[in-house]
Design a protein around this motif. Structure first.
Motif, PDB file in Angstrom:
ATOM      1  N   GLN A 455       0.815  -1.226   0.000  1.00  0.00           N
ATOM      2  CA  GLN A 455       0.000   0.000   0.000  1.00  0.00           C
ATOM      3  C   GLN A 455       0.849   1.277   0.000  1.00  0.00           C
ATOM      4  N   VAL A 456       1.898   1.319  -0.841  1.00  0.00           N
ATOM      5  CA  VAL A 456       2.789   2.480  -0.838  1.00  0.00           C
ATOM      6  C   VAL A 456       2.180   3.691  -1.554  1.00  0.00           C
ATOM      7  N   VAL A 457       1.282   3.464  -2.514  1.00  0.00           N
ATOM      8  CA  VAL A 457       0.705   4.584  -3.268  1.00  0.00           C
ATOM      9  C   VAL A 457      -0.437   5.210  -2.477  1.00  0.00           C
ATOM     10  N   HIS A 458      -0.326   6.524  -2.255  1.00  0.00           N
ATOM     11  CA  HIS A 458      -1.336   7.246  -1.478  1.00  0.00           C
ATOM     12  C   HIS A 458      -2.356   7.954  -2.355  1.00  0.00           C
ATOM     13  N   SER A 459      -1.903   8.534  -3.452  1.00  0.00           N
ATOM     14  CA  SER A 459      -2.808   9.278  -4.322  1.00  0.00           C
ATOM     15  C   SER A 459      -2.199   9.371  -5.710  1.00  0.00           C
ATOM     16  N   LEU A 460      -2.987   9.847  -6.671  1.00  0.00           N
ATOM     17  CA  LEU A 460      -2.491  10.040  -8.038  1.00  0.00           C
ATOM     18  C   LEU A 460      -3.400  11.030  -8.757  1.00  0.00           C
ATOM     19  N   TYR A 461      -2.852  11.652  -9.784  1.00  0.00           N
ATOM     20  CA  TYR A 461      -3.679  12.515 -10.635  1.00  0.00           C
ATOM     21  C   TYR A 461      -3.085  12.558 -12.041  1.00  0.00           C
ATOM     22  N   LEU A 462      -3.931  12.926 -12.987  1.00  0.00           N
ATOM     23  CA  LEU A 462      -3.578  12.932 -14.406  1.00  0.00           C
ATOM     24  C   LEU A 462      -3.569  14.372 -14.897  1.00  0.00           C
ATOM     25  N   GLU A 463      -2.491  14.774 -15.612  1.00  0.00           N
ATOM     26  CA  GLU A 463      -2.393  16.125 -16.161  1.00  0.00           C
ATOM     27  C   GLU A 463      -2.172  16.056 -17.667  1.00  0.00           C
ATOM     28  N   LYS A 464      -2.934  16.868 -18.408  1.00  0.00           N
ATOM     29  CA  LYS A 464      -2.791  16.910 -19.870  1.00  0.00           C
ATOM     30  C   LYS A 464      -1.639  17.823 -20.234  1.00  0.00           C
ATOM     31  N   GLN A 465      -0.711  17.300 -21.010  1.00  0.00           N
ATOM     32  CA  GLN A 465       0.385  18.096 -21.567  1.00  0.00           C
ATOM     33  C   GLN A 465       0.157  18.239 -23.075  1.00  0.00           C
ATOM     34  N   LYS A 466       1.069  18.893 -23.746  1.00  0.00           N
ATOM     35  CA  LYS A 466       0.884  19.192 -25.165  1.00  0.00           C
ATOM     36  C   LYS A 466       0.696  17.932 -26.004  1.00  0.00           C
ATOM     37  N   ASP A 467       1.569  16.963 -25.811  1.00  0.00           N
ATOM     38  CA  ASP A 467       1.504  15.753 -26.652  1.00  0.00           C
ATOM     39  C   ASP A 467       1.453  14.459 -25.834  1.00  0.00           C
ATOM     40  N   HIS A 468       1.146  14.582 -24.526  1.00  0.00           N
ATOM     41  CA  HIS A 468       1.057  13.392 -23.684  1.00  0.00           C
ATOM     42  C   HIS A 468       0.315  13.734 -22.387  1.00  0.00           C
ATOM     43  N   TYR A 469       0.150  12.713 -21.551  1.00  0.00           N
ATOM     44  CA  TYR A 469      -0.393  12.922 -20.207  1.00  0.00           C
ATOM     45  C   TYR A 469       0.684  12.599 -19.189  1.00  0.00           C
ATOM     46  N   ASP A 470       0.728  13.377 -18.104  1.00  0.00           N
ATOM     47  CA  ASP A 470       1.553  13.034 -16.955  1.00  0.00           C
ATOM     48  C   ASP A 470       0.669  12.358 -15.915  1.00  0.00           C
ATOM     49  N   LEU A 471       1.072  11.175 -15.487  1.00  0.00           N
ATOM     50  CA  LEU A 471       0.386  10.513 -14.382  1.00  0.00           C
ATOM     51  C   LEU A 471       1.291  10.643 -13.166  1.00  0.00           C
ATOM     52  N   THR A 497      -6.369   6.391 -23.186  1.00  0.00           N
ATOM     53  CA  THR A 497      -6.145   7.820 -23.431  1.00  0.00           C
ATOM     54  C   THR A 497      -5.801   8.118 -24.890  1.00  0.00           C
ATOM     55  N   LYS A 498      -5.412   7.064 -25.626  1.00  0.00           N
ATOM     56  CA  LYS A 498      -4.954   7.231 -27.024  1.00  0.00           C
ATOM     57  C   LYS A 498      -3.822   8.257 -27.094  1.00  0.00           C
ATOM     58  N   SER A 499      -2.961   8.192 -26.081  1.00  0.00           N
ATOM     59  CA  SER A 499      -1.847   9.132 -25.985  1.00  0.00           C
ATOM     60  C   SER A 499      -0.763   8.516 -25.110  1.00  0.00           C
ATOM     61  N   LYS A 500       0.457   9.011 -25.265  1.00  0.00           N
ATOM     62  CA  LYS A 500       1.552   8.570 -24.408  1.00  0.00           C
ATOM     63  C   LYS A 500       1.322   9.052 -22.980  1.00  0.00           C
ATOM     64  N   ILE A 501       1.797   8.262 -22.018  1.00  0.00           N
ATOM     65  CA  ILE A 501       1.700   8.625 -20.615  1.00  0.00           C
ATOM     66  C   ILE A 501       3.088   8.600 -19.992  1.00  0.00           C
ATOM     67  N   HIS A 502       3.438   9.702 -19.338  1.00  0.00           N
ATOM     68  CA  HIS A 502       4.682   9.756 -18.578  1.00  0.00           C
ATOM     69  C   HIS A 502       4.336   9.574 -17.106  1.00  0.00           C
ATOM     70  N   ILE A 503       4.937   8.580 -16.481  1.00  0.00           N
ATOM     71  CA  ILE A 503       4.639   8.298 -15.077  1.00  0.00           C
ATOM     72  C   ILE A 503       5.675   8.972 -14.191  1.00  0.00           C
ATOM     73  N   ILE A 504       5.215   9.747 -13.232  1.00  0.00           N
ATOM     74  CA  ILE A 504       6.100  10.476 -12.324  1.00  0.00           C
ATOM     75  C   ILE A 504       5.783  10.064 -10.891  1.00  0.00           C
ATOM     76  N   PHE A 505       6.711   9.387 -10.248  1.00  0.00           N
ATOM     77  CA  PHE A 505       6.532   9.007  -8.844  1.00  0.00           C
ATOM     78  C   PHE A 505       7.106  10.129  -7.958  1.00  0.00           C
ATOM     79  N   THR A 506       6.273  10.632  -7.027  1.00  0.00           N
ATOM     80  CA  THR A 506       6.714  11.683  -6.112  1.00  0.00           C
ATOM     81  C   THR A 506       6.516  11.199  -4.685  1.00  0.00           C
TER      82      THR A 506
END
Length: 510
Positions: A455-471, A497-506
């Protein structure tokens, strides 16, 4: 944990069912055996039970007592219905059984018999309104309920054995004149209940005759999954089975899959009742309930020892919880999967990528709780085992179509494997297939975000960028396994999403 042995002494059969109950597993059937005693045939013209019939009853109870002893049941509950109830020498029957076996029978009244069948139905099926019917050998119970509350009930003093003796004695099982006479009689009896006609609700049928009808139809239609509890038939389905029975010779009935050998001579009378009742009620569908009198009585007994052991308003939820316990699903891991799937669904909906649907989301979260439960058997084939177990389990409170959809979601691994499972039933439209794949993809990724079960993941959100999404994934602890799996499984989200996704762990530093 408590074990109960319930002996159902009917007019046609005597059956022993051994139940085990615990708050974690719910009500589980451990053993189910029967003998076609046909007690009704031992009632003479004056409704006196012959000595031979009492001996059959005593011998059967003594035999069942030995089985119950081996299962170490807390108590044996023999309950008798129409054949004993209608006996003019009922006191003699009860006393002789007690003297010979030491067992005291409980005689169920007509009102109790109708109530217990209704009670089992509303606690194991999720139909808010309905008419229940339970055809025994010597009586037929019908009820009408609304919002899972009993409104009316009635017990008719005829059953399949009675109808067979009245109209088919010395005749073929498919004698056309006998069928018409029996139908006219049943119609007259049913129409005498002013509260029954034109209800326009489902009929929920209980008992062996209804079970045979469901199994015969499943066999004739090559039904792809197991189980008859909650099985639905249309008016055309009922009439198809009935016409098959009428058009068959007795020899052909012996080879008819789904028809019990001891019901071959009484199955047509039951079909007359079912089809006539369907017309009287103007029913919407014909549902079979595997739970009836025996379960209703057992549930009532358990309510004396446990606080609210059954919740008629949360039938499916309780069934899922019991299934999860059986296959060793860890509650904390399951709750984490649900949380992550819920967050992902919300983010995709918020970004306008998917169109939210309350029912769809609820089913997805139920599947999240059971996701890959088949790993209990074999982790390398967890998807296959998960699909088979759920699709073929007799789950309460859900129809067969929804059960298969739940199995498809909880077992989701890939598009190709999903197609393979779906080809078994061929029940779903292209639109439904796309929805199931989308929800399965969310579940697969949610599973990846808790692959270490820490249970290490506490939360997440998706942000639209110009040519991809940041998760952006917020964690606390060590997410090394989750980072690896998220990167491997992000393709499932990218298809949505029909788009690339960049995953960012914070890291969450608070």
């Amino acid at each position: 944990m408590k074990r109960i042995g319930l002996v159902d002494i009917g007019s046609n059969t005597i059956r022993l069912v051994i139940f085990e109950y615990s708050e974690k597993t719910g009500l589980v059937e451990l053993q189910n055996i029967k003998t076609p005693a046909r007690l009704y045939q031992y009632l003479d013209e004056d409704k006196v039970m012959k000595e031979e019939g009492i001996e059959v009853l005593c011998d059967t109870l003594e035999s069942f007592q030995k089985v119950a002893d081996k299962f170490e049941v807390a108590a044996l509950y023999p309950v008798a219905t129409a054949a004993v109830r209608q006996s003019e020498n009922i006191t003699e029957v009860i006393d002789k059984v007690k003297a010979h076996t030491g067992i005291k029978m409980r005689i169920i009244s007509e009102k109790e018999e109708a109530y217990y069948g209704f009670y089992a139905v509303v606690n194991t099926l999720d139909y808010e309104d309905g008419v229940t019917v339970d055809i025994g050998g010597g009586s037929t119970e019908v009820t009408y309920y609304e919002d899972k509350e009993l409104k009316f009930s009635h017990s008719f003093p005829f059953g399949v054995v009675t109808l067979q003796k009245l109209f088919f004695k010395g005749k073929n099982h498919n004698d056309s004149e006998a069928i018409e006479e029996a139908r006219a009689f049943v119609k007259e009896q049913l129409s005498s209940l002013k509260w029954l006609g034109m209800r326009k609700v489902p009929i929920i049928a209980i008992g062996g005759s209804a079970r045979n009808f469901a199994r015969i139809h499943q066999s004739l239609s090559e039904y792809p999954i197991a189980g008859v509890h909650g099985y639905s038939m249309t008016k055309e389905n009922l009439e198809y089975v009935f016409s098959t029975l009428v058009d068959s010779t007795m020899d052909q009935l012996e080879d008819l899959d789904g028809l019990s050998k001891d019901r071959q001579d009484i199955i047509v009378p039951s079909g007359i009742v079912f089809t006539t009742l369907y017309e009287e009620v103007t029913a919407t569908e014909f549902i079979f309930s595997r739970k009836g009198l025996r379960e209703g009585i057992t549930m009532s007994i358990l309510e004396e020892d446990y606080k609210h052991p059954f919740d008629k308003n949360e039938v499916f939820k309780e069934s899922l919880r019991n299934l999860a316990y059986t296959y060793n699903i860890h509650h904390e891991d399951a709750m984490q999967r649900q949380k992550l799937a819920d967050l992902l669904y919300f983010e995709l909906e918020k970004q306008g990528i998917i169109e939210g649907d309350k029912h769809q989301k609820k089913l997805m979260l139920q599947a999240a709780y059971l996701f890959y439960l088949g790993s209990y058997i074999d982790s390398d084939a967890s998807s296959q085992h998960t699909y088979y177990i759920i699709s073929n389990s007799s789950l309460n409170g859900v129809d067969h179509r929804e059960r298969v959809k739940l199995a498809l979601l909880a077992s989701y691994k890939s598009k190709s494997l999903l197609k393979f499972y779906m080809d078994e039933t061929k029940w779903f439209s292209d639109k439904e297939k796309s929805e199931i794949q989308m929800l399965g993809s969310i579940l697969k990724f949610a599973h990846a975000l808790n692959v270490s079960n820490t249970q290490v993941v506490h939360s997440l959100y998706l942000e639209k960028q110009k040519d991809h999404y940041d998760l952006v994934i917020n964690y606390k602890g060590d997410p090394i396994a989750e980072e690896y799996q998220a990167d491997r499984q992000k393709k499932h989200l990218e298809k949505i999403t029909k788009s690339k996704i960049h995953i960012i762990f914070t890291e969450n530093l608070h």
